[in-house]
Each structure stands twice: as structure tokens, then as C-alpha cells.
Design an enzyme around this catalytic site. Structure first.
Site, PDB file in Angstrom:
ATOM      1  N   HIS A  30       2.485   6.246   2.647  1.00 36.60           N
ATOM      2  CA  HIS A  30       2.046   8.465   2.384  1.00 36.60           C
ATOM      3  C   HIS A  30       2.184   9.173   4.203  1.00 36.60           C
ATOM      4  O   HIS A  30       2.749   8.564   4.578  1.00 36.60           O
ATOM      5  CB  HIS A  30       0.468   8.201   2.754  1.00 36.60           C
ATOM      6  CG  HIS A  30      -0.103   7.228   4.053  1.00 36.60           C
ATOM      7  ND1 HIS A  30       0.104   7.167   5.570  1.00 36.60           N
ATOM      8  CD2 HIS A  30      -0.984   6.058   4.572  1.00 36.60           C
ATOM      9  CE1 HIS A  30      -0.609   6.586   6.789  1.00 36.60           C
ATOM     10  NE2 HIS A  30      -1.447   5.802   5.905  1.00 36.60           N
ATOM     11  N   HIS A  42       2.873   8.103   7.742  1.00 29.99           N
ATOM     12  CA  HIS A  42       4.273   7.223   7.755  1.00 29.99           C
ATOM     13  C   HIS A  42       5.568   8.314   7.321  1.00 29.99           C
ATOM     14  O   HIS A  42       6.405   8.022   8.269  1.00 29.99           O
ATOM     15  CB  HIS A  42       4.131   6.051   6.027  1.00 29.99           C
ATOM     16  CG  HIS A  42       3.288   4.876   6.505  1.00 29.99           C
ATOM     17  ND1 HIS A  42       2.004   4.640   5.456  1.00 29.99           N
ATOM     18  CD2 HIS A  42       2.719   4.388   7.320  1.00 29.99           C
ATOM     19  CE1 HIS A  42       1.384   4.047   6.219  1.00 29.99           C
ATOM     20  NE2 HIS A  42       1.580   3.490   7.278  1.00 29.99           N
ATOM     21  N   LYS A  94       0.785  -1.257   0.344  1.00 34.86           N
ATOM     22  CA  LYS A  94       0.256  -0.197   0.060  1.00 34.86           C
ATOM     23  C   LYS A  94       0.897   1.236  -0.075  1.00 34.86           C
ATOM     24  O   LYS A  94       2.536   0.798   0.557  1.00 34.86           O
ATOM     25  CB  LYS A  94      -0.995  -0.101   1.487  1.00 34.86           C
ATOM     26  CG  LYS A  94      -2.108  -1.109   1.677  1.00 34.86           C
ATOM     27  CD  LYS A  94      -2.983  -0.424   1.809  1.00 34.86           C
ATOM     28  CE  LYS A  94      -3.285  -0.371   3.183  1.00 34.86           C
ATOM     29  NZ  LYS A  94      -4.329   0.056   3.783  1.00 34.86           N
TER      30      LYS A  94
HETATM   31  N1  ARG Z   1       1.013   0.403  10.102  1.00 37.29           N
HETATM   32  C1  ARG Z   1      -0.483   1.032  10.209  1.00 37.29           C
HETATM   33  C2  ARG Z   1      -0.968   2.152   9.215  1.00 37.29           C
HETATM   34  O1  ARG Z   1      -0.499   1.992   8.276  1.00 37.29           O
HETATM   35  C3  ARG Z   1       0.222   1.754  11.308  1.00 37.29           C
HETATM   36  C4  ARG Z   1       0.948   1.331  12.532  1.00 37.29           C
HETATM   37  C5  ARG Z   1       1.380   1.220  13.983  1.00 37.29           C
HETATM   38  N2  ARG Z   1       1.657   0.554  15.057  1.00 37.29           N
HETATM   39  C6  ARG Z   1       0.837  -0.078  15.532  1.00 37.29           C
HETATM   40  N3  ARG Z   1       1.273  -1.166  16.293  1.00 37.29           N
HETATM   41  N4  ARG Z   1      -0.138  -0.447  15.786  1.00 37.29           N
HETATM   42  O2  ARG Z   1      -1.876   2.532   9.888  1.00 37.29           O
END
Ligand code: ARG
Length: 638
Positions: free
Chosen positions: A171, A174, A168
């Protein structure tokens, strides 16, 4: 004797050991302002009869240099019966003219402003910085003032940041997580913590089922090999669009009262769910496909993150949602059932927070699903087990999640569930550091470029600007690398300029400008200091032997006052966890430096004066570079 010893010797009857005993929370070897605060407390105590333990904590910083280096509000000393204004006047009159470190206080009502005397300040600060170099500002005390808290040895922190989702788009969320997270990790490291940087990949869940489905339907092996991410992204966008149309049509028919169960059973959404179910059931063919997409994505993220933070992916490539074990999730699920934390509903497992928490808090957390009817776990379920697993594996003292504020609820639910499970102590160690959105950079519809393309655009923009000065351009060894660093500096500084929680507008023109408080300006300020040093070509030894008593101008004093604050700023940043705390300081400092160039000329001055001024600018360069590095910026020399 070291520079700090010499400073201590100026104060009659003072030794570092004596100081440590009387003010156990001070560390003058790492922060000379601690010595100033302690001395000031002692001096004021003598005059006022108030105990130093009451004075020391209310010796405050000021907002700007004009307001002094420290300020004491007399009412904060809680003396009953006398007018604070009058007391201030009385004490100011009694403050000794010949105090070794401070000038007589300047009064404004009941505020007493204290200015450090220039001589001792400059003669200690410049050598302290030039001796400590990259270490200037750092300290091993975890930012904890109370020595009792130090007793248990080095503390460990996990900083989880970046955490993009495989296949994905990477964005803006991130991007911000990567920028802010790597800053926080650097900060804790500088304050003596053992830091584990963790990247928790979103590499599991129904969306991978969806992607595989998209590939099955419209994928092209050739294209995948040629440009894997662009191809996967195209498929991802396409199937999301198809799914949206499908959903809308099902909704519409439902409204008309038609039976849509057959449509739903064949829907893309349902197919994706089934595909993911096969993944969790360890179907080897399906897993092999997933692995392939995952590897391709990681390679791309590594390329994106490299300039942002080279160690993000190196930190723990094993971390990711796919790594949370099904067996452990079943174990925890069982535990939650036993403890009546969860309940079953139509085959699904959910948690209703209103059952556990009275009033508003329970309502705010609401109800959420932990296991679907088909037995598959969810994002939150994985986070619960991941958190507990990290606690066992790493035994951290603290853990920070750097995640966008859109996930405030998710993290609140997560920490609350950990508490409900009976791990209050673990929950207490966890903290969510959130941040707002970047506007004008959406990637959802796939109409916008990838982040690395945006970074490339910024770099190109900077490259064009650089070319405008042909003479200087010719001196740069690797213009592409320099443009890259300038580009990424613009993005990072723009991101770190405001409070984390604020949204901001992505503005290429503003952030790449050399004017105003931008990344390029900061880089320019650093490069200019480097350039002076190159042009005078004095050795370090020559600078060590400079006669710093020659530095008497107000500009020299003000630069030094700014530089002396750095260890304090760093400690304070550990409280705010705001990159802007560092950035604001660095801009203030660079403004003071840049306004001094006309007054403190290096080139063309008498040899001794040249040495002294160069030593001062060298200390400024070191401090600026140290600040930039904490923010994750790479200071440029040209
Ligand atoms: N991968 C998730 C996203 O892009 C963020 C992860 C955040 N960390 C966690 N431990 N939930 O939305």
C-alpha cells in the site's frame, strides 16, 4: 594545482593545512564554501576583534540569492555595550574593498550580507564540479563536523525500509517507506557511511493463517498458477469481508445477551489463530503452503520495487518477521520476566508501561501484549528480538526505521522496551523516521488497483504526453523505458515535495504535468542540459580549457552560486532527513538555470564564449543529476 588549491592561493597567507588546523571542522576539499566561511570569519575577526571561534558558527546561509551568500547577524557576536546597527556600519566601512573572495557587505539593520566575488567563485566552482563529477557534493565525514567523532573509522548504518507484508497489498505506506528509505540510504552513503539497506518482510503472524484458510475454503489451484497475487489478493479481500460480517453478527448477538462462546470458538478469526499456531509449531505441511505464498508475493514485490529501488530486495532477502527465532524470543521473554518488565495475565504476557515510567510517558505507551495465551508471539515481540539480533550481527552505529506515523506508538514501545531491558546504548542508536498518509489511494477494500498498476497508469499517461511531440518522440531510443522513468519520477517527486509528516493527495494530473515543480519538469530540466551538450559537441578536454573569465553576466554568477551550495545542502539534509530539502534546492536551481537560457546562449555564440558557457551548463547538469540520484531518480538524457 587543483581548482580548490587555486582558490586557496588567492587568499594571502592561507594554505589548506593551515585552514584545517585553525578550523578543524571544515573540509574545503569537499566543500569550497567552507573556505569562504573560514576566510570570512578571519576577515571579520581582524576588523572586529571578535574571535573566529565565535564568528565561524554564526556565518549563516541565506534564504535566497538576493540576500547574499552568507549573512551575519551582529547581535549573534554578543558584543556588549555597542549598538549592533552601528557596529555593522563600522565594520562594513572597514571591510577591505580588495578582499580576494567577498565584495563589501550589504547592510540591512544589524544584518550583514556577504556576496562572493564572481571571478574566483566561477573559476573555482565550475572546474571543481567538472572534476568531481558524480562525486560532487559527497564527503567521507559522516556529516559529523567534529574530527574527534571521525576517529573511530567508518560508521555503519542500517536503514530499514519498504517492509511490505506478504500476501497483502503493497500500500501507499510501503510506497512512501520505499521512496523515503532509499533516499535516506543514498544520503548516508554519500556522506561516507557504510549503509545496509534492509527490507524486513511482514511474512509471519495470524494473517497468514487467515490467508491459508481463505485458500483452503475458496482457493483455486489453476488460478493461483495463472495469476498468483491477484488470486491471493482476491481471497484475502473476500475472507476479510466475511470475517467483518461474522464479527458484526457475533457482536450483535452478544449485545442481545446471547452466549457467543461457541460461535467465537468456530470463528474465522479463531481458525486463523489456530492455523498460525501450527506454523509456529513447525507443522511441515502448513509451512510448505506458507513458503509458497511467500515466494509468490516476493516475486511480485520485486517487480513493483524494481523501478523504485532496484536494490531493496537484493539487500537482505533473509530479513523478515518469519526469521526471528522462537528460541531467542523465549530467551528474551525469560529475561523480561526476571527483570519484572512483563507480567502475566490470564496466561498471556504483557507489559504495562505505567509501571515502569511515571506520569504521562507511561500513560502514552499504555499496556501491550507480548505473548498471547496460546504462546504465540506478536509483531512487537518479533521486533524486539530482531533489533537485538541486528545489533549483534551487524554492530551498527545507527539504525533508522522508515515506517508510517501510524506506527509511532509501536516504535516508541519498541525502543522503550529495549531501554528497560538495560540496553540504553542500543536504544539510543535507533531512530524512527515517520511519514504521513497518501490520500485517495486506499487499498483496504480491494477496490483500488495494485501499486504497480498505478505506476503503469502514470507511465502510460506520460507516454501519451510524449507522443504529442512527434519529432522529439522519434529521437527517443526506448520510449517505453523513458515513459516508465517519467511515470515513476512523477510519483516520487510528488511524494517528496512536502515535509515527510504531511499527508498528501495522490493527484495524477498534477504530478505528471511538465509545468510546476514536478518530476517531469525536473527530468525535462536535466534533459535540456544534456541536449545542449549534444548539440555543441565539444569534448571534455575542450571544456576543461575554457576561459571561465568570460563568464561575467549576472545569470552565470547566479547559476554558479546555486551550484556551489550543493555540498552544504547535502550536509544539511543529513540533519533534516527530509527529501524536500534536496528537492527544494533542485527546483530553485533549475529555475535559475531556465531563466538564464535567453541570456547565456551557447549555440551561436563566439567559440570561446560558447566553450565557457557550455562548461558552466555542464557543471549544472552534473550537479542536477547528482541531486536527482540522491533522491533515487534516474536522470534522463532525452
Ligand atoms: N510490515 C510492516 C507493515 O506493513 C512494517 C514493518 C516496519 N518495520 C518494523 N521493524 N516494524 O505495517
Amino acid at each position: 594545482p587543483s581548482a580548490i588549491d587555486q582558490l586557496v592561493q588567492r587568499v594571502e597567507g592561507l594554505t589548506l593545512a593551515g585552514l584545517a588546523q585553525k578550523y578543524p571542522s571544515t573540509h574545503p576539499e569537499y566543500n569550497s564554501l567552507d573556505l569562504y566561511r573560514a576566510h570570512l570569519s578571519g576577515a571579520l575577526s581582524k576588523i572586529s576583534g571578535v574571535d573566529t571561534s565565535i564568528i565561524f558558527p554564526v556565518v549563516m546561509w541565506t534564504q535566497s540569492l538576493e540576500k547574499g551568500d552568507f549573512v551575519v547577524a551582529v547581535p549573534a557576536l554578543r558584543i556588549k555595550g555597542s549598538k549592533p546597527d552601528l557596529l555593522a556600519q563600522e565594520w562594513a566601512a572597514k571591510f577591505p574593498e580588495d578582499d580576494p573572495l567577498f565584495a563589501k557587505p550589504v547592510l540591512s539593520g544589524h544584518f550583514m550580507s556577504f556576496f562572493m566575488k564572481a571571478g574566483p567563485l566561477i573559476q573555482s566552482t565550475v572546474p571543481i564540479i567538472r572534476q568531481a563529477r558524480k562525486e560532487y557534493g559527497k564527503s567521507p565525514f559522516h556529516g559529523l563536523r567534529d574530527p574527534k567523532d571521525q576517529a573511530s573509522g567508518q560508521k555503519r548504518i542500517i536503514v530499514e525500509f519498504s517492509s511490505p507484508n506478504v500476501a497483502k497489498p503493497f500500500h501507499a505506506g510501503h510506497l512512501r517507506s520505499t521512496i523515503i528509505g532509499s533516499f535516506i540510504a543514498n544520503l548516508y552513503e554519500a556522506c561516507g557511511w557504510d549503509v545496509i539497506r534492509m527490507n524486513y518482510l511482514g511474512d509471519w503472524g495470524k494473517q497468514y493463517g487467515l490467508l491459508a484458510l481463505a485458500y483452503e475454503r475458496n482457493g483455486n489451484e489453476e488460478e493461483l498458477k495463472k495469476n498468483p497475487i491477484d488470486h491471493l489478493f482476491k481471497l484475502y479481500v473476500q475472507i476479510n469481508a466475511e470475517m467483518a460480517i461474522e464479527k458484526a453478527s457475533i457482536e450483535a448477538q452478544k449485545k442481545e445477551g446471547k452466549d457467543v462462546s461457541a460461535l467465537e470458538a468456530q470463528s474465522l478469526d479463531e481458525q486463523a489463530r489456530q492455523y498460525f499456531k501450527r506454523m509456529t509449531d513447525n507443522d511441515p505441511a502448513v509451512l510448505a503452503q506458507w513458503q509458497r505464498f511467500r515466494d509468490l508475493s516476493i516475486a511480485r514485490y520485486k517487480a513493483v520495487c524494481q523501478p523504485l529501488h532496484p536494490t531493496v530486495f537484493a539487500a537482505d532477502p533473509e530479513a523478515g518477521e518469519s526469521q526471528v527465532s522462537e528460541a531467542y524470543m523465549s530467551e528474551i521473554a525469560e529475561k523480561m520476566k526476571q527483570q519484572n518488565i512483563t507480567k502475566e495475565d490470564n496466561g498471556a504476557v504483557l507489559i504495562d508501561f505505567t509501571q515502569h515510567l511515571p506520569g504521562k510517558e507511561g500513560k502514552r505507551l499504555g499496556t501491550t501484549v507480548l505473548r498471547k495465551r496460546d504462546g504465540t508471539a506478536l509483531y512487537l515481540t518479533r521486533d524486539i528480538c530482531e533489533l537485538l539480533g541486528r545489533n549483534t550481527k551487524y554492530g551498527f552505529d545507527h539504525m533508522i526505521y522508515v515506517v508510517a506515523s501510524q506506527q509511532d506508538l509501536h516504535l516508541k514501545q519498541l525502543f522503550q522496551i529495549i531501554e528497560l531491558l538495560g540496553y540504553k546504548d542500543i536504544a539510543k542508536k535507533c531512530q524512527h523516521i515517520n511519514f504521513g498518509m497518501v490520500l485517495g489511494m486506499s487499498t483496504r477494500k480491494g477496490t483500488v488497483k495494485f501499486l504497480d498498476d498505478i505506476l503503469k497508469d502514470c507511465a502510460e499517461h506520460m507516454h501519451e504526453t510524449m507522443k504529442k511531440n512527434q519529432e522529439k518522440y522519434a529521437q527517443i531510443e526506448d520510449p517505453d523505458a523513458t515513459a516508465d522513468i517519467l511515470g515513476i519520477s512523477s510519483v516520487m517527486v510528488q511524494d517528496m515535495s512536502g515535509k515527510r509528516i504531511n499527508n498528501y493527495e495522490f493527484n495524477m494530473d498534477a504530478m505528471t504535468s511538465f509545468e510546476g515543480d514536478t518530476g517531469p519538469y525536473l527530468q525535462y530540466a536535466h534533459a535540456r542540459l544534456c541536449s545542449i551538450r549534444r548539440r555543441v559537441s565539444l569534448s571534455d578536454e575542450e571544456l576543461d580549457s575554457a576561459d571561465l573569465t568570460l563568464l561575467q553576466e549576472e545569470h552565470a554568477v547566479n547559476i554558479t552560486r546555486m551550484l556551489s551550495q550543493w555540498p552544504d545542502v547535502l550536509q544539511n539534509t543529513l540533519k533534516t532527513l527530509e527529501p524536500a530539502t534536496v528537492l527544494t534546492y533542485l527546483f530553485k536551481m533549475t529555475h535559475v538555470i531556465s531563466s538564464s537560457y535567453d541570456h547565456l546562449k551557447v549555440i551561436g555564440s563566439e567559440p570561446e564564449l560558447m566553450k565557457a558557457r557550455m562548461a558552466l551548463y555542464d557543471a549544472a547538469r552534473i550537479t542536477l543529476a547528482n541531486g536527482m540520484r540522491i533522491l533515487g531518480l534516474t536522470p534522463l538524457e532525452r
